[in-house]
Design a protein around this motif. Structure first.
Motif, PDB file in Angstrom:
ATOM      1  N   GLU A 145       0.818  -1.219   0.000  1.00 60.24           N
ATOM      2  CA  GLU A 145       0.000   0.000   0.000  1.00 60.24           C
ATOM      3  C   GLU A 145       0.850   1.268   0.000  1.00 60.24           C
ATOM      4  OE1 GLU A 145      -2.680  -0.639   3.294  1.00 60.24           O
ATOM      5  OE2 GLU A 145      -3.904  -2.040   2.125  1.00 60.24           O
ATOM      6  N   MET A 146       2.091   1.183   0.527  1.00 62.91           N
ATOM      7  CA  MET A 146       3.027   2.315   0.491  1.00 62.91           C
ATOM      8  C   MET A 146       3.493   2.598  -0.931  1.00 62.91           C
ATOM      9  SD  MET A 146       5.920   1.972   3.341  1.00 62.91           S
ATOM     10  CE  MET A 146       5.676   0.827   4.639  1.00 62.91           C
ATOM     11  N   GLY A 147       3.274   1.640  -1.821  1.00 66.36           N
ATOM     12  CA  GLY A 147       3.710   1.820  -3.200  1.00 66.36           C
ATOM     13  C   GLY A 147       4.911   0.977  -3.570  1.00 66.36           C
ATOM     14  N   PHE A 148       5.028  -0.206  -2.965  1.00 59.90           N
ATOM     15  CA  PHE A 148       6.170  -1.084  -3.241  1.00 59.90           C
ATOM     16  C   PHE A 148       6.431  -1.225  -4.735  1.00 59.90           C
ATOM     17  CE2 PHE A 148       7.575  -5.238  -4.686  1.00 59.90           C
ATOM     18  CZ  PHE A 148       8.802  -5.356  -4.061  1.00 59.90           C
ATOM     19  N   HIS A 149       5.442  -1.681  -5.498  1.00 61.23           N
ATOM     20  CA  HIS A 149       5.670  -1.972  -6.913  1.00 61.23           C
ATOM     21  C   HIS A 149       6.083  -0.725  -7.687  1.00 61.23           C
ATOM     22  CE1 HIS A 149       3.423  -5.636  -5.781  1.00 61.23           C
ATOM     23  NE2 HIS A 149       4.343  -6.180  -6.550  1.00 61.23           N
ATOM     24  N   GLU A 150       5.383   0.357  -7.491  1.00 59.97           N
ATOM     25  CA  GLU A 150       5.741   1.588  -8.187  1.00 59.97           C
ATOM     26  C   GLU A 150       7.134   2.067  -7.761  1.00 59.97           C
ATOM     27  OE1 GLU A 150       4.139   6.109  -9.029  1.00 59.97           O
ATOM     28  OE2 GLU A 150       3.243   4.986  -7.386  1.00 59.97           O
ATOM     29  N   GLY A 151       7.362   2.136  -6.463  1.00 56.81           N
ATOM     30  CA  GLY A 151       8.638   2.643  -5.953  1.00 56.81           C
ATOM     31  C   GLY A 151       9.829   1.779  -6.333  1.00 56.81           C
ATOM     32  N   TRP A 152       9.702   0.462  -6.162  1.00 56.48           N
ATOM     33  CA  TRP A 152      10.835  -0.416  -6.482  1.00 56.48           C
ATOM     34  C   TRP A 152      11.069  -0.471  -7.991  1.00 56.48           C
ATOM     35  CZ3 TRP A 152      12.828  -4.842  -3.103  1.00 56.48           C
ATOM     36  CH2 TRP A 152      12.864  -4.451  -1.759  1.00 56.48           C
ATOM     37  N   ASN A 153      10.023  -0.303  -8.789  1.00 55.98           N
ATOM     38  CA  ASN A 153      10.218  -0.251 -10.240  1.00 55.98           C
ATOM     39  C   ASN A 153      10.859   1.068 -10.673  1.00 55.98           C
ATOM     40  OD1 ASN A 153       9.404  -2.694 -11.809  1.00 55.98           O
ATOM     41  ND2 ASN A 153       7.599  -2.481 -10.498  1.00 55.98           N
ATOM     42  N   ILE A 154      10.501   2.178 -10.041  1.00 57.63           N
ATOM     43  CA  ILE A 154      11.176   3.447 -10.319  1.00 57.63           C
ATOM     44  C   ILE A 154      12.659   3.302  -9.988  1.00 57.63           C
ATOM     45  CG2 ILE A 154      11.445   5.847  -9.547  1.00 57.63           C
ATOM     46  CD1 ILE A 154       8.346   5.901  -9.238  1.00 57.63           C
ATOM     47  N   CYS A 155      12.952   2.709  -8.837  1.00 62.12           N
ATOM     48  CA  CYS A 155      14.350   2.499  -8.458  1.00 62.12           C
ATOM     49  C   CYS A 155      15.062   1.592  -9.461  1.00 62.12           C
ATOM     50  CB  CYS A 155      14.442   1.907  -7.048  1.00 62.12           C
ATOM     51  SG  CYS A 155      13.978   3.080  -5.765  1.00 62.12           S
ATOM     52  N   ALA A 156      14.400   0.558  -9.931  1.00 67.73           N
ATOM     53  CA  ALA A 156      15.012  -0.337 -10.929  1.00 67.73           C
ATOM     54  C   ALA A 156      15.296   0.434 -12.221  1.00 67.73           C
ATOM     55  CB  ALA A 156      14.118  -1.540 -11.192  1.00 67.73           C
ATOM     56  N   ASP A 157      14.404   1.339 -12.620  1.00 71.46           N
ATOM     57  CA  ASP A 157      14.661   2.184 -13.799  1.00 71.46           C
ATOM     58  C   ASP A 157      15.900   3.047 -13.572  1.00 71.46           C
ATOM     59  OD1 ASP A 157      12.338   1.222 -15.040  1.00 71.46           O
ATOM     60  OD2 ASP A 157      11.127   2.979 -14.487  1.00 71.46           O
ATOM     61  N   GLN A 158      15.994   3.658 -12.393  1.00 75.09           N
ATOM     62  CA  GLN A 158      17.141   4.505 -12.052  1.00 75.09           C
ATOM     63  C   GLN A 158      18.417   3.674 -12.016  1.00 75.09           C
ATOM     64  OE1 GLN A 158      14.529   7.615  -9.321  1.00 75.09           O
ATOM     65  NE2 GLN A 158      15.775   6.129  -8.265  1.00 75.09           N
ATOM     66  N   LEU A 159      18.335   2.471 -11.455  1.00 74.04           N
ATOM     67  CA  LEU A 159      19.477   1.555 -11.395  1.00 74.04           C
ATOM     68  C   LEU A 159      19.928   1.181 -12.800  1.00 74.04           C
ATOM     69  CD1 LEU A 159      21.421  -0.459 -10.013  1.00 74.04           C
ATOM     70  CD2 LEU A 159      19.466  -2.043  -9.845  1.00 74.04           C
ATOM     71  N   GLU A 160      18.985   0.860 -13.666  1.00 69.62           N
ATOM     72  CA  GLU A 160      19.312   0.474 -15.036  1.00 69.62           C
ATOM     73  C   GLU A 160      20.051   1.609 -15.756  1.00 69.62           C
ATOM     74  OE1 GLU A 160      16.981  -1.772 -18.580  1.00 69.62           O
ATOM     75  OE2 GLU A 160      15.968   0.007 -17.766  1.00 69.62           O
ATOM     76  N   ARG A 161      19.545   2.842 -15.640  1.00 72.28           N
ATOM     77  CA  ARG A 161      20.198   3.983 -16.297  1.00 72.28           C
ATOM     78  C   ARG A 161      21.611   4.190 -15.761  1.00 72.28           C
ATOM     79  NH1 ARG A 161      14.938   5.981 -15.934  1.00 72.28           N
ATOM     80  NH2 ARG A 161      15.384   7.201 -14.064  1.00 72.28           N
ATOM     81  N   LEU A 162      21.775   4.107 -14.445  1.00 77.59           N
ATOM     82  CA  LEU A 162      23.091   4.270 -13.849  1.00 77.59           C
ATOM     83  C   LEU A 162      24.040   3.165 -14.307  1.00 77.59           C
ATOM     84  CD1 LEU A 162      25.167   5.554 -11.965  1.00 77.59           C
ATOM     85  CD2 LEU A 162      24.089   4.278 -10.067  1.00 77.59           C
ATOM     86  N   ALA A 163      23.580   1.923 -14.310  1.00 75.06           N
ATOM     87  CA  ALA A 163      24.422   0.793 -14.725  1.00 75.06           C
ATOM     88  C   ALA A 163      24.812   0.935 -16.198  1.00 75.06           C
ATOM     89  CB  ALA A 163      23.708  -0.532 -14.471  1.00 75.06           C
ATOM     90  N   GLN A 164      23.910   1.423 -17.035  1.00 75.21           N
ATOM     91  CA  GLN A 164      24.252   1.668 -18.440  1.00 75.21           C
ATOM     92  C   GLN A 164      25.341   2.732 -18.549  1.00 75.21           C
ATOM     93  OE1 GLN A 164      20.336   2.653 -19.924  1.00 75.21           O
ATOM     94  NE2 GLN A 164      19.874   0.530 -20.473  1.00 75.21           N
ATOM     95  N   GLU A 165      25.200   3.785 -17.731  1.00 77.09           N
ATOM     96  CA  GLU A 165      26.198   4.851 -17.705  1.00 77.09           C
ATOM     97  C   GLU A 165      27.559   4.308 -17.262  1.00 77.09           C
ATOM     98  OE1 GLU A 165      26.852   8.541 -14.698  1.00 77.09           O
ATOM     99  OE2 GLU A 165      24.827   8.373 -15.540  1.00 77.09           O
ATOM    100  N   LEU A 166      27.562   3.486 -16.229  1.00 78.58           N
ATOM    101  CA  LEU A 166      28.810   2.899 -15.736  1.00 78.58           C
ATOM    102  C   LEU A 166      29.457   2.016 -16.806  1.00 78.58           C
ATOM    103  CD1 LEU A 166      27.728   1.849 -12.126  1.00 78.58           C
ATOM    104  CD2 LEU A 166      29.208   3.787 -12.766  1.00 78.58           C
ATOM    105  N   ALA A 167      28.631   1.242 -17.502  1.00 79.85           N
ATOM    106  CA  ALA A 167      29.154   0.331 -18.523  1.00 79.85           C
ATOM    107  C   ALA A 167      29.727   1.099 -19.715  1.00 79.85           C
ATOM    108  CB  ALA A 167      28.052  -0.616 -18.989  1.00 79.85           C
ATOM    109  N   ALA A 168      29.164   2.269 -20.008  1.00 76.73           N
ATOM    110  CA  ALA A 168      29.618   3.058 -21.154  1.00 76.73           C
ATOM    111  C   ALA A 168      30.854   3.910 -20.835  1.00 76.73           C
ATOM    112  CB  ALA A 168      28.486   3.971 -21.633  1.00 76.73           C
ATOM    113  N   ALA A 169      31.139   4.111 -19.556  1.00 73.49           N
ATOM    114  CA  ALA A 169      32.277   4.953 -19.165  1.00 73.49           C
ATOM    115  C   ALA A 169      33.594   4.267 -19.508  1.00 73.49           C
ATOM    116  CB  ALA A 169      32.202   5.248 -17.662  1.00 73.49           C
ATOM    117  N   PRO A 170      34.590   5.065 -19.928  1.00 76.76           N
ATOM    118  CA  PRO A 170      35.896   4.467 -20.217  1.00 76.76           C
ATOM    119  C   PRO A 170      36.496   3.857 -18.946  1.00 76.76           C
ATOM    120  CG  PRO A 170      35.926   6.871 -20.579  1.00 76.76           C
ATOM    121  CD  PRO A 170      34.549   6.474 -20.135  1.00 76.76           C
ATOM    122  N   ALA A 171      37.199   2.766 -19.122  1.00 78.84           N
ATOM    123  CA  ALA A 171      37.777   2.046 -17.965  1.00 78.84           C
ATOM    124  C   ALA A 171      38.947   2.790 -17.368  1.00 78.84           C
ATOM    125  CB  ALA A 171      38.227   0.651 -18.385  1.00 78.84           C
TER     126      ALA A 171
END
Length: 171
Positions: A145-171
């Motif tokens: 009821e606090m919004g688990f599905h919406e909140g954890w999915n928003i976080c997963a979207d944010q995580l995905e974008r960050l992980a893509q950014e990390l993967a694209a960064a030069p080593a």
């Protein structure tokens, strides 16, 4: 006819399922980058709670028995402290943590859930399964009821974008 052990296992599984919430997604980012975002405090601050909330403080000792301390801050200045202990860590694959303890074996005042995050390679990305297993069905319902599905999915979207950014960064 099922044995007593089989009946108990079925009942335990059914009870556990009634206390569990889950998101199961394919993230278009490499597993190593997703794991890194889960284990480095400066990266956790960038995705771990749904915007416009932020992580104001993050300290983690990502190992079985290690503790975590994070402070979520809302847009109006409200703050929520989250403390817990890591129960299982398999680098690059699995993280299990709980708020049942605040450090070592010091019990928390009111445990709410144990979370597990499982990462596996799939179709050029990462299968991301995050589960929250609550102490009671009432806690599970409150979290939903606090919004688990919406909140954890928003976080997963944010995580995905960050992980893509990390993967694209030069080593």
């Amino acid at each position: 006819m099922p044995t007593r052990k089989e009946t108990a296992m079925t009942e335990d599984t059914a009870a556990g399922a009634s206390h569990e919430l889950e998101i199961n997604r394919l993230l278009r980012a490499p597993r190593a980058a997703i794991y890194r975002a889960w284990t480095e405090p400066q990266l956790l601050k960038r995705w771990f709670c749904p915007a416009p909330w932020t992580i104001a403080e993050a300290r983690v000792d990502v190992r079985a028995g290690g503790s975590s301390h994070m402070v979520m801050q809302g847009p109006d200045g409200e703050r929520i402290t989250m403390r817990g202990v890591y129960l299982e860590v398999v680098p690059g694959e699995r993280i299990v943590f709980t708020d049942a303890y605040v450090r070592a074996w010091e019990p928390s005042e009111k445990p709410f859930f144990t979370a597990s995050v499982d990462l596996t390679d799939e179709d050029g990305g990462t299968r991301y399964i995050a589960r929250a297993t609550h102490w009671t069905e009432a806690d599970r319902k409150a979290h939903e009821e606090m919004g688990f599905h919406e909140g954890w999915n928003i976080c997963a979207d944010q995580l995905e974008r960050l992980a893509q950014e990390l993967a694209a960064a030069p080593a």
